[in-house]
Scaffold this active site. Sequence first.
Site, PDB file in Angstrom:
ATOM      1  N   PHE A 131     -12.130  13.634  84.924  1.00 63.18           N
ATOM      2  CA  PHE A 131     -13.007  14.587  85.616  1.00 63.18           C
ATOM      3  C   PHE A 131     -12.155  15.326  86.646  1.00 63.18           C
ATOM      4  O   PHE A 131     -11.900  14.818  87.739  1.00 63.18           O
ATOM      5  CB  PHE A 131     -14.162  13.845  86.293  1.00 63.18           C
ATOM      6  CG  PHE A 131     -15.359  14.703  86.590  1.00 63.18           C
ATOM      7  CD1 PHE A 131     -16.495  14.650  85.793  1.00 63.18           C
ATOM      8  CD2 PHE A 131     -15.353  15.573  87.672  1.00 63.18           C
ATOM      9  CE1 PHE A 131     -17.602  15.442  86.069  1.00 63.18           C
ATOM     10  CE2 PHE A 131     -16.453  16.366  87.958  1.00 63.18           C
ATOM     11  CZ  PHE A 131     -17.582  16.304  87.152  1.00 63.18           C
ATOM     12  N   ASP A 133     -16.007  14.926  94.680  1.00 62.57           N
ATOM     13  CA  ASP A 133     -16.229  13.530  94.333  1.00 62.57           C
ATOM     14  C   ASP A 133     -14.994  12.659  94.570  1.00 62.57           C
ATOM     15  O   ASP A 133     -13.864  13.074  94.347  1.00 62.57           O
ATOM     16  CB  ASP A 133     -16.643  13.474  92.862  1.00 62.57           C
ATOM     17  CG  ASP A 133     -17.042  12.093  92.403  1.00 62.57           C
ATOM     18  OD1 ASP A 133     -17.254  11.214  93.252  1.00 62.57           O
ATOM     19  OD2 ASP A 133     -17.148  11.899  91.183  1.00 62.57           O
ATOM     20  N   ASN A 186     -15.984  26.613  90.920  1.00 67.11           N
ATOM     21  CA  ASN A 186     -15.079  25.511  90.588  1.00 67.11           C
ATOM     22  C   ASN A 186     -14.740  25.549  89.107  1.00 67.11           C
ATOM     23  O   ASN A 186     -15.603  25.853  88.270  1.00 67.11           O
ATOM     24  CB  ASN A 186     -15.723  24.154  90.897  1.00 67.11           C
ATOM     25  CG  ASN A 186     -15.954  23.927  92.379  1.00 67.11           C
ATOM     26  OD1 ASN A 186     -15.021  23.709  93.140  1.00 67.11           O
ATOM     27  ND2 ASN A 186     -17.216  23.992  92.798  1.00 67.11           N
ATOM     28  N   PHE A 196     -23.863  22.526  88.907  1.00 66.01           N
ATOM     29  CA  PHE A 196     -23.477  21.134  88.676  1.00 66.01           C
ATOM     30  C   PHE A 196     -22.935  20.941  87.264  1.00 66.01           C
ATOM     31  O   PHE A 196     -23.622  21.239  86.285  1.00 66.01           O
ATOM     32  CB  PHE A 196     -24.681  20.212  88.885  1.00 66.01           C
ATOM     33  CG  PHE A 196     -25.094  20.078  90.329  1.00 66.01           C
ATOM     34  CD1 PHE A 196     -24.776  18.938  91.050  1.00 66.01           C
ATOM     35  CD2 PHE A 196     -25.776  21.096  90.971  1.00 66.01           C
ATOM     36  CE1 PHE A 196     -25.140  18.817  92.385  1.00 66.01           C
ATOM     37  CE2 PHE A 196     -26.151  20.991  92.298  1.00 66.01           C
ATOM     38  CZ  PHE A 196     -25.831  19.843  93.011  1.00 66.01           C
TER      39      PHE A 196
END
Length: 349
Positions: free
Chosen positions: A27, A80, A129, A329
């Site tokens: 990720f 994250d 992003n 998201f």
Amino acid sequence: MIEFDNLTYLHGKPQGTGLLKANPEDFVVVEDLGFEPDGEGEHILVRILKNGCNTRFVADALAKFLKIHAREVSFAGQKDKHAVTEQWLCARVPGKEMPDLSAFQLEGCQVLEYARHKRKLRLGALKGNAFTLVLREVSNRDDVEQRLIDICVKGVPNYFGAQRFGIGGSNLQGALRWAQTNTPVRDRNKRSFWLSAARSALFNQIVAERLKKADVNQVVDGDALQLAGRGSWFVATTEELAELQRRVNDKELMITAALPGSGEWGTQREALAFEQAAVAEETELQTLLVREKVEAARRAMLLYPQQLSWNWWDDVTVEIHFWLPAGSFATSVVRELINTTGDYAHIAE
């Protein structure tokens, strides 16, 4: 209130499962501010690469290294802990002398570059992003492949991800307790998290109800439409429906859904009646948002991942690349592809 896992799918519930974030390297997030450092000013923009540490932890460590107060280090968004992420921090360090940030050492963190900047980097001040995700142990390659093709054309629901609501939905539960007791909440962070969770949950519910319609992207009288990539909106009228529908089909315009709060929601007539009915039973959360003077706003109902591409390493492993605008998201994209498994299935961004 509809549980996140039960929200309506745009492409139907995925047929297969897959492992999201088997390790942090699966990720990868690269922040896109949309601008370059000025090269002068009292602030220093610092681009970092981190793995295994959260944004606030790194920001506090940077403040300690620079011998400034933690509040003097800001960032555009939280990234994250359980991922490889590249983002910018901003430290207020007046004076002509440039600190040597190559000496800043923190396990799991690396300084990539830094430069002077005129303005403080504020929360939300980013363009978007870029994501690189690896899904492993995919049980139905054909289904995922077709879904990726469909997403290129039809997008995905622009849901707020499960992480917006806290671990186990704790932020939303906090908002509900607050609404029911009317007890003052002194902690500013809790206030912010809980109000955000309340409004996000109502938005998700409105979108979920809209997606139950046969033609999801059909413009109706009173819809609030926005130019793609813009924040402002206007209201659709009956006389314009045919032309507006053409522009929605061409992705020039986006149908929006309400972020409920105080003031007018933005829709009118048929569209307003639909949105109000979708959240009619959630009176406590609506009352809380009005009481706390959270202004109503709009958000695009659908999300179209940009620069979407993918590569199958083998029949059970796929690497996916895409770019999303700020506030969107990645998990809302993954949710339309597979039923995720793993400890971090719902923790992203």
